[in-house]
Write a protein that holds these residues in place. Structure first.
Motif, short mmCIF file in Angstrom:
data_model
loop_
_atom_site.label_atom_id
_atom_site.label_comp_id
_atom_site.label_asym_id
_atom_site.label_seq_id
_atom_site.Cartn_x
_atom_site.Cartn_y
_atom_site.Cartn_z
N GLU A 19 -6.10 -7.22 53.04
CA GLU A 19 -6.82 -7.07 51.77
C GLU A 19 -8.02 -8.03 51.71
O GLU A 19 -9.09 -7.65 51.26
N LYS A 60 3.72 -8.71 35.68
CA LYS A 60 2.52 -9.44 35.31
C LYS A 60 1.52 -9.62 36.46
O LYS A 60 0.43 -10.14 36.26
N ASP A 66 -1.47 -1.95 39.42
CA ASP A 66 -1.41 -0.57 39.95
C ASP A 66 -0.75 0.34 38.91
O ASP A 66 -1.16 1.50 38.74
N GLU A 87 7.25 -8.47 31.57
CA GLU A 87 7.14 -9.94 31.51
C GLU A 87 5.94 -10.36 30.67
O GLU A 87 5.30 -11.36 30.97
N TYR A 128 7.46 -5.34 40.43
CA TYR A 128 7.13 -6.28 41.53
C TYR A 128 6.82 -5.51 42.80
O TYR A 128 7.45 -4.48 43.07
N GLY A 129 5.91 -6.07 43.60
CA GLY A 129 5.61 -5.51 44.92
C GLY A 129 5.77 -6.59 45.98
O GLY A 129 6.80 -7.27 46.03
N GLY A 131 4.66 -9.48 46.20
CA GLY A 131 4.71 -10.87 45.72
C GLY A 131 6.11 -11.31 45.34
O GLY A 131 6.31 -12.47 44.96
N PHE A 132 7.10 -10.42 45.42
CA PHE A 132 8.46 -10.76 44.96
C PHE A 132 9.27 -11.48 46.04
O PHE A 132 9.25 -11.10 47.20
N GLY A 134 13.29 -13.65 46.42
CA GLY A 134 14.55 -14.12 45.80
C GLY A 134 15.25 -13.03 45.02
O GLY A 134 15.30 -11.88 45.44
N GLN A 135 15.81 -13.43 43.88
CA GLN A 135 16.64 -12.52 43.07
C GLN A 135 15.93 -12.19 41.76
O GLN A 135 15.07 -12.93 41.31
N ASP A 158 4.76 0.67 45.82
CA ASP A 158 4.82 -0.21 46.98
C ASP A 158 6.26 -0.50 47.42
O ASP A 158 6.62 -0.19 48.55
N PHE A 185 1.37 1.11 50.18
CA PHE A 185 -0.08 1.14 50.34
C PHE A 185 -0.53 0.65 51.71
O PHE A 185 -0.05 -0.37 52.19
N ILE A 209 -5.55 3.44 51.13
CA ILE A 209 -6.36 2.90 50.01
C ILE A 209 -7.74 2.42 50.50
O ILE A 209 -8.40 1.64 49.83
#
Ligand SMILES: NC(=O)C1=CN([C@@H]2O[C@H](COP(=O)(O)OP(=O)(O)OC[C@H]3O[C@@H](n4cnc5c(N)ncnc54)[C@H](O)[C@@H]3O)[C@@H](O)[C@H]2O)[C@@H](O)CC1
Ligand SMILES: [K+]
Length: 219
Positions: A19, A60, A66, A87, A128-129, A131-132, A134-135, A158, A185, A209
């Motif tokens: 990107e 957020k 998207d 969020e 979330y995409g 960037g996530f 953990g839980q 995504d 993507f 994209i």
């Protein structure tokens, strides 16, 4: 950059590098978000053409951004569309810009009101995409339980929220969205190749994209 843009599977870090390279080559982050949202919208309607009522759950970050683009396209196509801010208001710049564009026409709901999912025949997961990590935490975990109990067709943008993009092939997934369709993507991420995640991904479609083309052009 070598031939990273030609790889069929990229890690989340490699995707960020692509990107950045595309942005430097002249394809802005804003345009990549527009392309991602448009491609997701088109793919969703191809797979679920009977859509009348859509509920778009947005986080957020940029995955939420998207989601705002998809919501705008759905509304413009004459589909009754509501957005749920899971969020609160968006924090990422391009997501904020796309949030502004839907304010006048799309009903915005927040996580603290009871959301009636009975009327919706399409749910879009843009929580979330890549960037996530953990839980899941509250309130996303409760929202995702409700999404998974609904009868609607579920399309994840995504990655189904709750899964990590870089998931190891034999890692057991935690709580996450169970999607009928996942639109990823540019290229698949490791999670899209995981056997343990397969039942949460549904059908996986990779959407172009514009990254490969702009990087090739500027070489
Ligand atoms: N220009 C870009 O960067 C583009 C990004 N795109 C989209 O943007 C996504 C990546 O966006 P972001 O990097 O903003 O991140 P996400 O939108 O995936 O995640 C949002 C935020 O959730 C937070 N988070 C991480 N783990 C969490 C947890 N366990 N509980 C609660 N919050 C947690 C992170 O701090 C992250 O900032 C991609 O998956 C893709 O959908 C696309 O629009 C294409 C262009
Ligand atoms: K998602």
């Amino acid at each position: 950059m070598n031939d990273l843009h030609r790889k069929e599977v990229v890690t989340c870090e490699e995707m960020k590098a692509l990107e950045t390279a595309a942005d430097k080559a002249g394809l802005s982050y804003y345009q990549m978000m527009e392309n991602a949202g448009f491609e997701a919208f088109s793919t969703i309607l191809k797979h679920h053409p009977q859509t009348e009522n859509a509920l778009v759950f947005c986080g957020k970050g940029n995955n939420g951004g998207d989601g705002f683009v998809v919501a705008r396209k759905l509304y413009e196509a004459g589909i009754q569309t509501q957005v749920v801010l899971v969020e609160g208001e968006p924090q990422a710049d391009d997501a904020k810009a796309n949030y502004q564009l839907i304010q006048a026409n799309v009903q915005i709901l927040t996580a603290d009101v009871a959301i009636d999912m009975q009327e919706s025949d399409l749910i879009v997961d843009a929580i979330y995409g890549t960037g996530f990590h953990g839980q899941l935490r509250s309130p996303a975990d409760e929202m995702i339980t409700s999404i998974n109990h609904s009868k609607a067709y579920v399309a994840a943008l995504d990655i189904p929220s709750g899964l990590s993009g870089d998931m190891e092939p034999d890692e057991e997934p935690g709580a996450c969205v169970k999607a009928d369709l996942t639109i990823t993507f540019h290229a698949r991420k490791p999670v899209h190749c995981s056997k343990t995640a397969a039942k949460f991904l549904g059908k996986v479609v990779t959407a172009d994209i514009g990254i490969g083309e702009i990087i090739n052009e500027r070489r």
